[in-house]
Write a protein that holds these residues in place. Structure first.
Motif, mmCIF file in Angstrom:
data_model
loop_
_atom_site.group_PDB
_atom_site.id
_atom_site.type_symbol
_atom_site.label_atom_id
_atom_site.label_comp_id
_atom_site.label_asym_id
_atom_site.label_seq_id
_atom_site.Cartn_x
_atom_site.Cartn_y
_atom_site.Cartn_z
ATOM 1 N N ASN A 38 -5.828 3.690 -3.693
ATOM 2 C CA ASN A 38 -4.671 4.224 -4.425
ATOM 3 C C ASN A 38 -4.556 3.650 -5.830
ATOM 4 O OD1 ASN A 38 -3.964 5.653 -2.094
ATOM 5 N ND2 ASN A 38 -2.611 4.029 -1.360
ATOM 6 N N THR A 39 -5.023 2.425 -6.006
ATOM 7 C CA THR A 39 -4.868 1.752 -7.299
ATOM 8 C C THR A 39 -6.153 1.719 -8.111
ATOM 9 O OG1 THR A 39 -5.295 -0.404 -6.249
ATOM 10 C CG2 THR A 39 -2.994 0.316 -6.416
ATOM 11 N N ASN A 97 1.553 5.071 -11.855
ATOM 12 C CA ASN A 97 0.347 4.264 -12.078
ATOM 13 C C ASN A 97 0.624 2.993 -12.868
ATOM 14 O OD1 ASN A 97 -1.143 6.228 -10.744
ATOM 15 N ND2 ASN A 97 -1.654 7.327 -12.639
ATOM 16 N N LEU A 140 0.906 -4.134 -8.089
ATOM 17 C CA LEU A 140 0.809 -4.063 -6.630
ATOM 18 C C LEU A 140 -0.517 -4.635 -6.147
ATOM 19 C CD1 LEU A 140 2.281 -0.478 -6.101
ATOM 20 C CD2 LEU A 140 3.391 -2.630 -5.524
ATOM 21 N N TRP A 141 -1.603 -4.269 -6.811
ATOM 22 C CA TRP A 141 -2.911 -4.786 -6.405
ATOM 23 C C TRP A 141 -3.003 -6.294 -6.633
ATOM 24 C CZ3 TRP A 141 -6.809 -3.834 -3.432
ATOM 25 C CH2 TRP A 141 -7.990 -4.568 -3.576
ATOM 26 N N SER A 180 0.828 -1.210 0.000
ATOM 27 C CA SER A 180 0.000 0.000 0.000
ATOM 28 C C SER A 180 0.862 1.259 0.000
ATOM 29 C CB SER A 180 -0.934 -0.011 1.220
ATOM 30 O OG SER A 180 -1.695 1.173 1.293
ATOM 31 N N HIS A 217 0.663 0.044 -10.544
ATOM 32 C CA HIS A 217 -0.443 -0.124 -9.601
ATOM 33 C C HIS A 217 -1.150 -1.454 -9.780
ATOM 34 C CE1 HIS A 217 -1.054 4.370 -8.344
ATOM 35 N NE2 HIS A 217 0.089 3.846 -7.941
ATOM 36 N N HIS A 218 -1.296 -1.873 -11.018
ATOM 37 C CA HIS A 218 -1.946 -3.168 -11.265
ATOM 38 C C HIS A 218 -1.133 -4.308 -10.658
ATOM 39 C CE1 HIS A 218 -4.123 -6.393 -13.275
ATOM 40 N NE2 HIS A 218 -2.956 -6.851 -13.711
ATOM 41 N N SER A 251 2.242 1.943 -3.396
ATOM 42 C CA SER A 251 1.235 2.471 -4.326
ATOM 43 C C SER A 251 1.108 3.988 -4.213
ATOM 44 C CB SER A 251 -0.112 1.803 -4.063
ATOM 45 O OG SER A 251 -0.650 2.212 -2.810
ATOM 46 N N LYS A 252 1.484 4.555 -3.071
ATOM 47 C CA LYS A 252 1.395 6.004 -2.882
ATOM 48 C C LYS A 252 2.580 6.737 -3.496
ATOM 49 C CE LYS A 252 -0.944 5.454 1.601
ATOM 50 N NZ LYS A 252 -0.866 5.727 3.054
ATOM 51 N N LEU A 309 -5.010 0.480 -0.163
ATOM 52 C CA LEU A 309 -4.392 0.084 -1.428
ATOM 53 C C LEU A 309 -5.400 0.140 -2.564
ATOM 54 C CD1 LEU A 309 -2.016 -1.099 -3.052
ATOM 55 C CD2 LEU A 309 -2.742 -3.377 -2.300
#
Length: 465
Positions: free
Chosen positions: A435-436, A395, A401-402, A387, A398-399, A390-391, A432
């Motif tokens: 953010n994503t 971007n 990380l999620w 999380s 982000h995928h 992600s900050k 998270l």
């Protein structure tokens, strides 16, 4: 024969690899201290027997030859004893590192500049006092000043160094220092690699369709087994320019290859080349090194965390996860660099074999997740660091990380959670998701997590973002 083979091995290495290997050995730095000690002893001899400095200094600080020999014999024994204690402390430290953290920590401790300087000071001090002892005579009428003064100062320096080394060892062994030093080492490797490749990156897109087809390429295969340790990109580009070819790496730095593995694919645009010459610009060895390998640093940190899990040491695990997250952020910025390297004429010459951020995220956290064995505290910390990443990251990742967090949550299948553990995990997962931009997927994971706690506890868990 063994000694000359050992020396010959260093001359066969590239400059960067030789520098790295010498820094990771214990004999190189003490060697220069011994050379300095020999030179200082010769200078001391010159002061006493060449210019006779005793004529210009107070008689109170001088010694007769026989008295000085007694003093030097005591100093030789004292410095040698301190050296023995230092070596003993070093062995204890190395044994502790190897058993509790990782065998790879040995190289880090040995290559530490402070460790090498301490050993150099002890070796140099012993050699200096010993040489002074050899040329002092027993004559009573002899009056010497420089030798006793400098020998006493040398012994005092050795004593102070011994205290410093004990403090250095105990400080270096602390968990936060170990993980931070490993992280800093990996970042320095990354910075050096980026600096090396920066002149060959251009701000222009390379269309995949414009590249020559794979079927037209010729393959250069390895002639030995081992790890691809180093590639001299500058010389590779220059050679590719002279041969007028496009060179593509089929393996990554740090990857293990066996004899006959495809190493390069190249496309000729002119004369036929001799592929054997390109082996001069790479190094294949028996072990992994951190010279150009970003993945190796992640693996070392992950190994420390895994060892800590086996020793039921949550503080070490948490601290190491924090350092891995920091290193992943740095690597994520590096992986955005283009894999295409151009020569001075802005012609494409090398295509690197690069992995994306998702690969490094998996290498850094997946093994810890596996060995954590559904430890909710470790899982919560992993989700928290994902999380946090992600900050601070673009971007584009982000995928990834999620997706990593989602797979981690699904790992709780057939596993019961305490209410608070579920709350803490969902709190970080909710952050998270915001953010994503995965709020809808979060609702599905929320329902999945609620099944891990009792119905009474589930009533207290928030059902929306």
């Amino acid at each position: 024969m063994g000694f000359f083979y050992y020396i010959k091995k260093y001359f066969k290495m590239s400059r960067r690899q030789r520098k790295s290997e010498l820094k990771s050995t214990l004999w190189f730095m003490p060697f220069w201290y011994i050379v300095g000690a020999i030179g200082l002893s010769a200078f001391t001899f010159y002061l006493d027997y060449g210019v006779d400095v005793s004529l210009y200094l107070p008689a109170a600080i001088g010694f007769s030859g026989q008295t000085l020999q007694v003093l030097l014999s005591a100093l030789v024994g004292g410095v040698l004893t301190l050296s023995a204690f230092t070596i003993n402390s070093l062995l204890v430290a190395l044994t502790t590192f190897s058993g509790q953290f990782s065998s790879k920590m040995l190289v880090n401790f040995v290559s530490d500049r402070a460790t090498q300087h301490v050993l150099g000071i002890f070796n140099g001090s012993f050699i200096y006092v010993l040489l002074n002892f050899l040329y002092v005579t027993h004559e009573e009428e002899e009056f010497i000043v420089a030798t006793p003064v400098l020998s006493i100062l040398t012994a005092i320096t050795a004593a102070v160094t011994f205290v410093y080394f004990i403090n250095h060892t105990t400080t270096w062994m602390q968990v936060h220092n170990i993980s931070f030093n490993m992280n800093a080492k990996s970042k320095s490797v990354q910075a050096a690699l980026e600096k090396e490749l920066k002149p060959y990156h251009l701000e222009k897109e390379v269309e995949i369709e414009s590249l020559p087809p794979e079927s037209d390429g010729k393959v250069i295969k390895t002639n030995q087994s081992g790890y691809l340790q180093v590639a001299d990109f500058s010389r590779l580009i220059k050679q590719a320019n002279r041969d007028s070819i496009l060179l593509k790496f089929e393996v990554r730095i740090g990857e293990f290859v066996v004899e006959g593995t495809p190493l390069f694919t190249y496309w000729e645009y002119g004369q036929t080349i001799n592929p054997e010459r390109y082996f001069k610009f790479i190094e294949i060895g028996l072990k992994q090194t951190e010279i150009q390998d970003l993945e190796y640093g992640l693996n070392k940190l992950a190994e420390v965390a895994i060892k800590a899990l086996g020793h039921n040491d949550p503080l070490t695990v948490t601290n190491t996860i924090h350092q891995i997250a920091d290193l992943l952020k740095s690597i994520g910025q590096s992986t955005n660099l283009s894999p295409y390297l151009f020569d001075q004429e802005q012609k494409l010459r090398i295509i690197l074999n690069q992995k994306d951020f998702r690969y490094y995220l998996h290498k850094g956290f997946a093994s810890i997740r596996e060995y954590a064995n559904q430890n909710s505290t470790v899982m919560t910390e992993l989700i928290t660091m994902v999380s946090l990443l992600s900050k601070t990251m673009d971007n584009e990742v982000h995928h990834d990380l999620w997706e990593f967090a989602r797979q981690t949550i699904f790992g709780f299948d057939n596993y019961s959670l305490y209410e608070n553990d579920c709350l803490y995990i969902l709190e970080q997962l909710s952050e998270l998701a915001k953010n994503t931009g995965n709020q809808k997927d979060y609702l599905f994971l929320l329902e999945y997590m609620l099944q891990r706690v009792s119905s009474k506890s589930a009533a207290n868990v928030p059902s929306s973002l």
